[in-house]
Write a protein that holds these residues in place. Sequence first.
Motif, mmCIF file in Angstrom:
data_model
loop_
_atom_site.group_PDB
_atom_site.id
_atom_site.type_symbol
_atom_site.label_atom_id
_atom_site.label_comp_id
_atom_site.label_asym_id
_atom_site.label_seq_id
_atom_site.Cartn_x
_atom_site.Cartn_y
_atom_site.Cartn_z
ATOM 1 N N PRO A 72 0.946 -1.435 -0.058
ATOM 2 C CA PRO A 72 0.173 0.032 -0.338
ATOM 3 C C PRO A 72 0.666 1.286 0.029
ATOM 4 C CG PRO A 72 0.118 -0.912 2.100
ATOM 5 C CD PRO A 72 0.514 -2.091 1.349
ATOM 6 N N VAL A 73 2.089 1.122 0.056
ATOM 7 C CA VAL A 73 3.199 2.850 0.421
ATOM 8 C C VAL A 73 3.829 2.147 -0.763
ATOM 9 C CG1 VAL A 73 4.673 3.363 1.438
ATOM 10 C CG2 VAL A 73 3.785 2.153 2.820
ATOM 11 N N PRO A 74 3.274 3.364 -2.146
ATOM 12 C CA PRO A 74 4.233 3.550 -3.586
ATOM 13 C C PRO A 74 5.732 4.041 -3.022
ATOM 14 C CG PRO A 74 3.453 6.176 -2.652
ATOM 15 C CD PRO A 74 2.223 4.453 -2.082
ATOM 16 N N ILE A 75 6.369 4.024 -4.003
ATOM 17 C CA ILE A 75 7.608 4.406 -4.667
ATOM 18 C C ILE A 75 7.477 5.885 -5.630
ATOM 19 C CG2 ILE A 75 9.562 5.130 -5.358
ATOM 20 C CD1 ILE A 75 9.587 1.066 -5.433
ATOM 21 N N THR A 76 7.872 6.296 -4.103
ATOM 22 C CA THR A 76 7.316 7.952 -4.055
ATOM 23 C C THR A 76 9.064 8.767 -4.590
ATOM 24 O OG1 THR A 76 7.506 9.103 -2.609
ATOM 25 C CG2 THR A 76 5.820 8.458 -3.305
ATOM 26 N N GLY A 77 9.490 10.076 -4.837
ATOM 27 C CA GLY A 77 10.554 10.907 -5.320
ATOM 28 C C GLY A 77 11.025 11.752 -3.520
ATOM 29 N N GLN A 78 9.663 11.428 -2.886
ATOM 30 C CA GLN A 78 9.552 11.652 -1.900
ATOM 31 C C GLN A 78 10.808 11.902 -0.615
ATOM 32 O OE1 GLN A 78 5.871 10.238 -0.174
ATOM 33 N NE2 GLN A 78 5.858 12.349 0.502
ATOM 34 N N THR A 79 11.729 10.918 -0.261
ATOM 35 C CA THR A 79 12.662 10.300 0.338
ATOM 36 C C THR A 79 14.055 10.607 -0.876
ATOM 37 O OG1 THR A 79 11.387 8.236 0.830
ATOM 38 C CG2 THR A 79 13.859 8.434 1.578
#
Length: 182
Positions: free
Chosen positions: A47-54
């Motif tokens: 349910p947790v996407p891979i994003t550019g946030q990190t």
Amino acid sequence: MSSARTLTLADVALPRAGALQNLMLVVFASLVTAAAAQLEIRLPFSPVPITGQTFAVLLSGAVLGARRAFLAQLLYLAEGAAGLPVFAGGSAGVLAFAGPTGGYLLAFPFAAAFTGALAQLGWDRGFVSMVVAMLLGAFAAKGLGAWASSYLMTDVGQRVVMDLRNRYKDKFEKEHGVKLGF
């Protein structure tokens, strides 16, 4: 890698930055994080996407240093909690903190500050040490985020988040004479 505080990239670029310049750096870093959050890859098994946030969180630490990066990520969380669609997939609101990504969101200020502290210790001066600093920051974000998400997904965590949401939603609606849709 000495223990003395060194200048960050922002300190070098703006050597005599005043309050306004520092505020602008913090706001800009929060907006970069918001933009990076829109770059997402949904995985069918999580349910947790891979994003550019990190990456944006860690970059804010490396560029701004611990304090400004921490404040930038707190501002990012406040923007999302206030209803701006800055979280992954354009989600927003206090309920975003109650879902499976909530713990990761809450970990962002601490991961940014940790990476920023390493940069202030000079870990951003060499390629290898910067990669190590970023990896340690990523581990901090993911480790603390997974732990906090696991708590938020418990019955107790859900009750706490829903109580806070209801308390502040009702207060906001009464003070401003509007009806929020969540």
